[in-house]
Enzyme design. Structure first.
Site, mmCIF file in Angstrom:
data_model
loop_
_atom_site.group_PDB
_atom_site.id
_atom_site.type_symbol
_atom_site.label_atom_id
_atom_site.label_comp_id
_atom_site.label_asym_id
_atom_site.label_seq_id
_atom_site.Cartn_x
_atom_site.Cartn_y
_atom_site.Cartn_z
ATOM 1 N N GLU A 124 0.845 -1.204 0.000
ATOM 2 C CA GLU A 124 0.000 0.000 0.000
ATOM 3 C C GLU A 124 0.874 1.245 0.000
ATOM 4 O OE1 GLU A 124 -2.009 -1.265 3.461
ATOM 5 O OE2 GLU A 124 -0.778 -0.137 4.849
ATOM 6 N N LYS A 126 2.386 4.719 1.389
ATOM 7 C CA LYS A 126 2.580 5.254 2.745
ATOM 8 C C LYS A 126 2.092 6.700 2.727
ATOM 9 C CE LYS A 126 6.010 5.702 6.370
ATOM 10 N NZ LYS A 126 5.641 7.096 6.679
ATOM 11 N N ASP A 128 1.102 10.454 3.595
ATOM 12 C CA ASP A 128 1.773 11.500 4.359
ATOM 13 C C ASP A 128 0.717 12.307 5.110
ATOM 14 O OD1 ASP A 128 3.883 12.862 5.321
ATOM 15 O OD2 ASP A 128 4.331 13.973 3.495
ATOM 16 N N TYR A 236 -6.256 1.444 6.823
ATOM 17 C CA TYR A 236 -5.231 0.510 6.364
ATOM 18 C C TYR A 236 -4.989 -0.688 7.289
ATOM 19 C CZ TYR A 236 -2.208 3.835 8.943
ATOM 20 O OH TYR A 236 -1.666 4.677 9.869
ATOM 21 N N LYS A 327 10.832 3.873 2.066
ATOM 22 C CA LYS A 327 10.734 5.313 1.815
ATOM 23 C C LYS A 327 11.213 5.680 0.411
ATOM 24 C CE LYS A 327 9.588 6.986 5.986
ATOM 25 N NZ LYS A 327 10.444 7.979 6.587
ATOM 26 N N CYS A 436 20.602 39.067 -25.993
ATOM 27 C CA CYS A 436 20.480 37.605 -26.042
ATOM 28 C C CYS A 436 21.864 36.965 -25.917
ATOM 29 C CB CYS A 436 19.822 37.184 -27.357
ATOM 30 S SG CYS A 436 19.846 35.406 -27.638
ATOM 31 N N CYS A 439 22.603 35.226 -29.651
ATOM 32 C CA CYS A 439 22.769 35.972 -30.899
ATOM 33 C C CYS A 439 23.081 37.446 -30.679
ATOM 34 C CB CYS A 439 21.529 35.832 -31.783
ATOM 35 S SG CYS A 439 20.102 36.730 -31.148
ATOM 36 N N CYS A 454 14.133 37.127 -26.730
ATOM 37 C CA CYS A 454 15.150 37.583 -27.674
ATOM 38 C C CYS A 454 14.420 38.097 -28.914
ATOM 39 C CB CYS A 454 16.057 36.413 -28.047
ATOM 40 S SG CYS A 454 16.939 36.648 -29.600
ATOM 41 N N CYS A 460 18.230 34.154 -34.797
ATOM 42 C CA CYS A 460 18.871 33.688 -33.558
ATOM 43 C C CYS A 460 19.065 32.174 -33.657
ATOM 44 C CB CYS A 460 18.015 34.032 -32.351
ATOM 45 S SG CYS A 460 18.657 33.372 -30.808
HETATM 46 ZN ZN LIG Z 1 18.874 35.383 -29.637
#
Ligand SMILES: [Zn+2]
Length: 502
Positions: A124, A126, A128, A236, A327, A436, A439, A454, A460
């Site tokens: 099953e 676990k 939390d 459970y 775990k 950029c 480029c 850009c 580019c």
């Molecule tokens: Zn660019």
């Protein structure tokens, strides 16, 4: 109406409301509209207000909560609430035997002690959340208690009654004289998000995670507040039964609990498997499914399926020998930011990315984490040299959660004299570059937009490369053998300028 008629009507209403509530909250399949439920609920409420002697401890009207308590009373558990031993796996190890060494040891020890060649295990997730014990006498919920130190816990019966999916009365005509059920109270992810949004709107404190929200909601002295929070429950285990036979396997126990009206996790999340290989395969499957589950889990649990074998194995230092929690790897870790660089996407979107000192988190080694956009970096104030908390959940791209400010590298402040010298961060706050990085075109950020881009368009190289990757990718042309690196090279050497050149 005569007294007999009133008693009969109240009983009918309780039965109907219990059934409709179960259909809605547990089976997720309501058979009547909400308005019909509300109408019957108000009728029962009015009846009980006019004739308090008609109130019963299993009445659905208790689900709205009652007067606040001065404090929780203590409950001594009739059967101690034990914790499980833990196993971990080294998910970096390639070899099965190394990866799941602790699992193999667990299975070997059990086979040796029982002298059995193959063991069947019930599995099953676990959850939390918070472990809870529910005590039913003659089929009616009498008491609910938190785990506490395992020997005694807090009496949270009033609050537990407000959790819609927990039966106030067992769905069976001949209930056992006594039944103690164990399970987990938790908050689903969507209910947690909704609660935090509401808290924020009211200017109240938000909760760090669903577990904290569930704990904070369950430990309210005013059960009317608990009633407003959407808490969920999964059973459970059975801790005690009197007046009914205890199912022979854990799997059968779960099926019985489901028949009695308890929410249990979906059958495909609790298969019965054989041996260490079966356990490991379940573990890895659930780890994959984890991000998509509606609730948080931090591992899985294995129990020897046969109750007779469980009894033969017994307990060692207050933990059962026949069960173990496996775990998952931690989803958060701390590491250093070595640099902050920018990535240029297909549409020119510029994303700051933290280059990290390699760290093992969420089952993989992480060296990059997205910082999303400039505002996000500034809000979190992530700088080069910072120690940061990195989170990687499932297949999601790793991200920087927060900076550990006490570990930020500092230097003496410039301009101060010997006696009044303060300190300042060694590295400046992050700024998105104006050009950029690929480029050199101008970076533009439109008014009200979080994303900077850009302005180079297809001139580019980064955008060109990404556009071709997108074209060749699985979602479009699905061109075999045309991977990311190959396209980058084709674009870099000028062989391919656009999709047409392919
Ligand atoms: Zn660019």
């Amino acid at each position: 109406m005569s007294t007999n008629d009133l008693v009969a009507r109240a009983s009918d209403l309780r039965q109907l409301l219990t059934r409709y509530g179960h259909e809605y909250y547990v089976l997720d399949a309501p058979s009547v509209p909400d308005a019909e439920y509300d109408r019957l609920f108000r009728e029962l409420q009015a009846l009980e207000d006019a004739h308090p002697e008609l109130k019963t401890p299993d009445s659905p009207t208790l689900r709205v909560g009652g007067a606040p308590l001065p404090a929780f009373s203590q409950v001594t558990h009739r059967v101690p609430m034990l914790s499980l031993g833990n196993a971990f796996s080294d998910m970096q190890a390639a070899d099965f035997d190394l990866r799941h060494a602790e699992l193999i040891q667990f299975d070997e020890r059990i086979r040796r002690e029982l002298g059995e060649p193959v063991i069947r295990y019930a599995t099953e997730p676990k959850f939390d959340g918070l472990a809870i014990s529910l005590l039913y006498r003659d089929g009616v919920l009498e008491q609910a208690a938190t785990r506490g130190d395992g020997i005694s816990g807090e009496n949270v019966t009033e609050n537990i009654r407000t959790i819609q999916s927990i039966p106030l009365k067992l769905a069976i005509s001949q209930p056992p004289a006594l039944l103690e059920v164990r399970g987990e109270v938790l908050m689903f992810k969507r209910d947690f998000e909704r609660l935090n949004a509401e808290q924020l709107a009211r200017g109240d404190k938000t909760f760090a995670n669903p577990r904290n929200a569930a704990a904070g909601s369950l430990r309210q002295l005013d059960s009317r507040i608990t009633a407003q929070r959407r808490l969920s429950f999964f059973a459970y285990a059975i801790a005690q039964v009197e007046g009914a036979s205890w199912p022979a396997t854990h799997a059968a126990e779960m099926d019985w609990l489901q028949q009695l009206g308890f929410p249990v996790v979906a059958a495909d999340l609790r298969p019965v498997v054989e041996g260490a290989a079966g356990l490991a395969s379940y573990y890895e499957t659930v780890m994959q499914r984890r991000p998509a589950l509606p609730f948080e889990i931090d591992g899985v649990v294995y129990k020897v399926d046969s109750r007779a074998l469980q009894e033969e194995l017994g307990f060692v230092s207050r933990a059962p020998r026949w069960a173990i929690a496996h775990k998952f790897p931690a989803e958060e870790a701390i590491t250093l930011v070595e640099a902050i660089e920018e990535q240029v996407g297909r549409t020119g979107a510029i994303t700051p990315v933290a280059r990290l000192q390699a760290v093992f988190v969420g089952g993989v080694t992480v060296t990059n984490a997205t910082l999303h956009n400039e505002d996000e970096v500034r809000r979190k104030d992530v700088r080069v040299g910072d120690s940061v908390i990195v989170r990687r959940a499932g297949d999601v791209i790793p991200e920087v959660v927060a900076v550990v400010l006490e570990r930020r590298p500092m230097r003496p402040q410039a301009g101060g004299d010997l006696f009044s010298q303060g300190e300042e961060p060694q590295y400046p706050a992050y700024r998105l570059p104006s050009h950029c990085p690929v480029c050199g075109s101008h970076v533009v950020r439109e008014e009200g937009e979080a994303i900077a881009r850009c302005s180079g368009g297809l001139s580019c190289q980064a955008q060109r490369s990404q556009a071709i990757q997108h074209f060749a990718g699985r979602r479009m042309m699905d061109i075999d053998g045309l991977g990311e690196r190959y396209i980058d090279k084709l674009v870099e050497y000028g062989y391919v300028h656009s999709v047409a050149d392919l």
